[in-house]
Design an enzyme around this catalytic site. Structure first.
Site, PDB file in Angstrom:
ATOM      1  N   ILE A   1       0.934  -1.130   0.033  1.00  0.00           N
ATOM      2  CA  ILE A   1      -0.162   0.064  -0.008  1.00  0.00           C
ATOM      3  C   ILE A   1       0.844   1.370   0.339  1.00  0.00           C
ATOM      4  O   ILE A   1       2.056   1.214   0.253  1.00  0.00           O
ATOM      5  CB  ILE A   1      -0.990   0.088   1.164  1.00  0.00           C
ATOM      6  CG1 ILE A   1      -0.097  -0.169   2.620  1.00  0.00           C
ATOM      7  CG2 ILE A   1      -2.034  -0.947   1.270  1.00  0.00           C
ATOM      8  CD1 ILE A   1      -0.828   0.514   3.699  1.00  0.00           C
ATOM      9  N   ASP A  45       0.929   8.358   1.048  1.00  0.00           N
ATOM     10  CA  ASP A  45       1.872   9.323   0.801  1.00  0.00           C
ATOM     11  C   ASP A  45       1.755  10.577   1.582  1.00  0.00           C
ATOM     12  O   ASP A  45       0.545  10.859   1.756  1.00  0.00           O
ATOM     13  CB  ASP A  45       1.938   9.422  -0.808  1.00  0.00           C
ATOM     14  CG  ASP A  45       2.339   8.364  -1.539  1.00  0.00           C
ATOM     15  OD1 ASP A  45       2.863   7.292  -1.034  1.00  0.00           O
ATOM     16  OD2 ASP A  45       2.226   8.219  -2.845  1.00  0.00           O
ATOM     17  N   TYR A  93       7.009   4.542   2.636  1.00  0.00           N
ATOM     18  CA  TYR A  93       6.980   3.645   1.448  1.00  0.00           C
ATOM     19  C   TYR A  93       8.530   3.391   0.957  1.00  0.00           C
ATOM     20  O   TYR A  93       8.655   1.970   0.915  1.00  0.00           O
ATOM     21  CB  TYR A  93       6.206   4.028   0.358  1.00  0.00           C
ATOM     22  CG  TYR A  93       6.105   3.133  -0.915  1.00  0.00           C
ATOM     23  CD1 TYR A  93       4.971   2.399  -0.985  1.00  0.00           C
ATOM     24  CD2 TYR A  93       6.893   3.312  -2.073  1.00  0.00           C
ATOM     25  CE1 TYR A  93       4.970   1.317  -1.966  1.00  0.00           C
ATOM     26  CE2 TYR A  93       6.660   2.470  -3.114  1.00  0.00           C
ATOM     27  CZ  TYR A  93       5.524   1.473  -2.971  1.00  0.00           C
ATOM     28  OH  TYR A  93       5.432   0.487  -4.170  1.00  0.00           O
ATOM     29  N   TYR A 143       6.878   2.359 -12.466  1.00  0.00           N
ATOM     30  CA  TYR A 143       5.589   3.088 -12.444  1.00  0.00           C
ATOM     31  C   TYR A 143       4.762   2.118 -13.404  1.00  0.00           C
ATOM     32  O   TYR A 143       4.602   2.125 -14.621  1.00  0.00           O
ATOM     33  CB  TYR A 143       5.288   4.304 -12.942  1.00  0.00           C
ATOM     34  CG  TYR A 143       5.932   5.406 -11.764  1.00  0.00           C
ATOM     35  CD1 TYR A 143       4.916   5.790 -10.612  1.00  0.00           C
ATOM     36  CD2 TYR A 143       7.289   5.542 -11.630  1.00  0.00           C
ATOM     37  CE1 TYR A 143       5.527   6.561  -9.802  1.00  0.00           C
ATOM     38  CE2 TYR A 143       7.688   6.460 -10.459  1.00  0.00           C
ATOM     39  CZ  TYR A 143       6.696   7.210  -9.628  1.00  0.00           C
ATOM     40  OH  TYR A 143       7.179   7.760  -8.587  1.00  0.00           O
TER      41      TYR A 143
HETATM   42  N1  LIG Z   1       1.681  -0.009  -9.273  1.00  0.00           N
HETATM   43  C1  LIG Z   1       3.110   0.546  -9.284  1.00  0.00           C
HETATM   44  O1  LIG Z   1       3.145   1.299 -10.209  1.00  0.00           O
HETATM   45  C2  LIG Z   1       3.863  -0.159  -8.215  1.00  0.00           C
HETATM   46  C3  LIG Z   1       5.368   0.432  -8.677  1.00  0.00           C
HETATM   47  C4  LIG Z   1       6.142  -0.415  -7.823  1.00  0.00           C
HETATM   48  C5  LIG Z   1       6.137  -1.300  -6.869  1.00  0.00           C
HETATM   49  N2  LIG Z   1       4.656  -1.644  -6.667  1.00  0.00           N
HETATM   50  C6  LIG Z   1       4.292  -2.522  -5.773  1.00  0.00           C
HETATM   51  O2  LIG Z   1       3.675  -3.616  -6.454  1.00  0.00           O
HETATM   52  C7  LIG Z   1       2.729  -4.250  -5.448  1.00  0.00           C
HETATM   53  C8  LIG Z   1       1.283  -4.366  -5.952  1.00  0.00           C
HETATM   54  O3  LIG Z   1       0.871  -2.967  -6.468  1.00  0.00           O
HETATM   55  P1  LIG Z   1      -0.288  -2.974  -7.116  1.00  0.00           P
HETATM   56  O4  LIG Z   1      -0.228  -1.362  -7.658  1.00  0.00           O
HETATM   57  O5  LIG Z   1      -0.757  -3.798  -7.863  1.00  0.00           O
HETATM   58  O6  LIG Z   1      -1.409  -2.464  -5.772  1.00  0.00           O
HETATM   59  P2  LIG Z   1      -3.022  -2.374  -5.935  1.00  0.00           P
HETATM   60  O7  LIG Z   1      -3.704  -2.781  -7.253  1.00  0.00           O
HETATM   61  O8  LIG Z   1      -3.471  -1.193  -4.817  1.00  0.00           O
HETATM   62  O9  LIG Z   1      -3.201  -3.936  -4.952  1.00  0.00           O
HETATM   63  C9  LIG Z   1      -2.812  -4.173  -3.929  1.00  0.00           C
HETATM   64  C10 LIG Z   1      -3.297  -5.456  -3.283  1.00  0.00           C
HETATM   65  O10 LIG Z   1      -2.652  -5.820  -1.961  1.00  0.00           O
HETATM   66  C11 LIG Z   1      -3.605  -6.133  -1.121  1.00  0.00           C
HETATM   67  N3  LIG Z   1      -3.541  -5.872   0.208  1.00  0.00           N
HETATM   68  C12 LIG Z   1      -3.260  -4.331   0.560  1.00  0.00           C
HETATM   69  N4  LIG Z   1      -3.079  -4.314   1.999  1.00  0.00           N
HETATM   70  C13 LIG Z   1      -2.965  -5.626   2.459  1.00  0.00           C
HETATM   71  C14 LIG Z   1      -2.881  -6.290   3.545  1.00  0.00           C
HETATM   72  N5  LIG Z   1      -2.722  -5.745   4.663  1.00  0.00           N
HETATM   73  N6  LIG Z   1      -2.858  -7.723   3.607  1.00  0.00           N
HETATM   74  C15 LIG Z   1      -3.236  -8.323   2.532  1.00  0.00           C
HETATM   75  N7  LIG Z   1      -3.413  -7.898   1.402  1.00  0.00           N
HETATM   76  C16 LIG Z   1      -3.233  -6.611   1.148  1.00  0.00           C
HETATM   77  C17 LIG Z   1      -4.828  -5.525  -1.746  1.00  0.00           C
HETATM   78  O11 LIG Z   1      -6.144  -6.189  -1.252  1.00  0.00           O
HETATM   79  P3  LIG Z   1      -7.699  -5.704  -1.355  1.00  0.00           P
HETATM   80  O12 LIG Z   1      -7.764  -5.773  -3.134  1.00  0.00           O
HETATM   81  O13 LIG Z   1      -8.482  -6.369  -0.706  1.00  0.00           O
HETATM   82  O14 LIG Z   1      -7.525  -4.093  -1.019  1.00  0.00           O
HETATM   83  C18 LIG Z   1      -4.735  -5.737  -3.170  1.00  0.00           C
HETATM   84  O15 LIG Z   1      -5.153  -7.108  -3.815  1.00  0.00           O
HETATM   85  C19 LIG Z   1       2.927  -3.565  -4.359  1.00  0.00           C
HETATM   86  O16 LIG Z   1       3.744  -4.084  -3.266  1.00  0.00           O
HETATM   87  C20 LIG Z   1       3.406  -2.116  -4.615  1.00  0.00           C
HETATM   88  O17 LIG Z   1       4.087  -1.335  -3.521  1.00  0.00           O
HETATM   89  C21 LIG Z   1       3.743  -1.127  -7.687  1.00  0.00           C
END
Ligand SMILES: NC(=O)c1ccc[n+]([C@@H]2O[C@H](COP(=O)([O-])OP(=O)(O)OC[C@H]3O[C@@H](n4cnc5c(N)ncnc54)[C@H](OP(=O)(O)O)[C@@H]3O)[C@@H](O)[C@H]2O)c1
Length: 241
Positions: free
Chosen positions: A85, A88, A147, A179
């Site tokens: 999560i 920010d 983060y 991103y």
């Molecule tokens: N998007 C990007 O550009 C980006 C870039 C670099 C790194 N990342 C990393 O990639 C990973 C996935 O990102 P995303 O963008 O796909 O995120 P997202 O779309 O917001 O999805 C987050 C997922 O994590 C689950 N989650 C959140 N808090 C949790 C908790 N306490 N216990 C269990 N599950 C939890 C959410 O469950 P619910 O569906 O129930 O809410 C959801 O399934 C993250 O670690 C993020 O930091 C993302």
């Protein structure tokens, strides 16, 4: 032999792409989520991949949840620590709650999930732990002290644990996405995205969740057995770590 993969936060965003790619690569996959029932149900209906709900900030919930997955699907061979999560804010405005939520999920969550699966992987002399860190853990990011700290911690965790797992056939690697076009990034104001973020990405676009999923499928494979403790950077050239 069909291997079992567990993907945290595997029901939407990057995690959903990872769950689907592992499923298509022949793994038996289970995906977790924390609260978005609607999305989880729709994901399960669409893909047939079973979903499980618990909060990765809670160690006992992780232990119990993993036991349920193992009873239903089988011993976990591949753990993808993807759930994460953002909360920010400039550091002077960040609250202790924002700090603890992000560290609790993005860093403590890795301990809570990995610790219960580790003994089984050691006994079976095989395991793959893949931690989804971030470009902002590598370079630091204004407005993301919480983060960036957690995601840099994920890389340290990866490097230390890789050394412990190596003799037992367990590899531990990190993927650092730049991103990627998920809800997490769509939460960034359009103006900030267009004027500040996209111009910094040499390939000129956001990444696709499937591009991160392919990194994970590779690191999970037998072909990646010599790769451990590494950080696979996938950011369109934005930061050359
Ligand atoms: N998007 C990007 O550009 C980006 C870039 C670099 C790194 N990342 C990393 O990639 C990973 C996935 O990102 P995303 O963008 O796909 O995120 P997202 O779309 O917001 O999805 C987050 C997922 O994590 C689950 N989650 C959140 N808090 C949790 C908790 N306490 N216990 C269990 N599950 C939890 C959410 O469950 P619910 O569906 O129930 O809410 C959801 O399934 C993250 O670690 C993020 O930091 C993302």
């Amino acid at each position: 032999m069909t291997r079992v993969a567990l993907v945290t936060g595997g029901t939407r965003g990057i995690g959903a792409a990872i769950s689907i790619a592992l499923d298509q690569a022949g793994y038996r996959v289970a995906a977790t989520y924390v609260g978005n029932e609607t999305e989880a149900r729709s994901f399960q209906d669409r893909t047939g991949i079973p979903t499980y709900r618990w909060d990765i900030r809670d160690y006992q919930a992780c232990k119990d949840g993993i036991a349920r997955v193992e009873a239903d699907v089988g011993p976990i061979d591949v753990l993808v620590n993807n759930a994460g999560i953002t909360r920010d804010g400039m550091f002077h405005r960040i609250t202790p709650e924002d700090w603890n939520m992000v560290i609790g999920t993005n860093l403590n969550g890795l301990f809570n999930m990995t610790h219960p699966v580790w003994p089984g992987m050691r006994e079976r002399s095989f395991g793959r732990i893949i931690n989804i860190s971030s470009i902002n853990g590598q370079k630091g990011q204004l407005g993301q002290a919480n983060y960036s700290a957690a995601k840099a911690g994920d890389i340290g965790f990866t490097k230390a644990l890789a050394q412990e797992g190596a003799a037992k056939g367990i590899t531990v690697n990190a993927v650092c996405p730049g991103y990627i076009g998920t809800e997490m990034v769509r939460a960034i104001p359009e103006k900030v995205l267009k004027e500040h973020i996209l111009p910094q990405i040499p390939v000129g676009r956001l990444g696709e969740p499937e591009e991160i999923a392919r990194c994970v499928v590779f690191l999970a494979s037998d072909e990646a057995g010599f790769i451990t403790g590494s950080t696979l950077t996938a950011n369109g050239g934005q930061y050359l770590a």
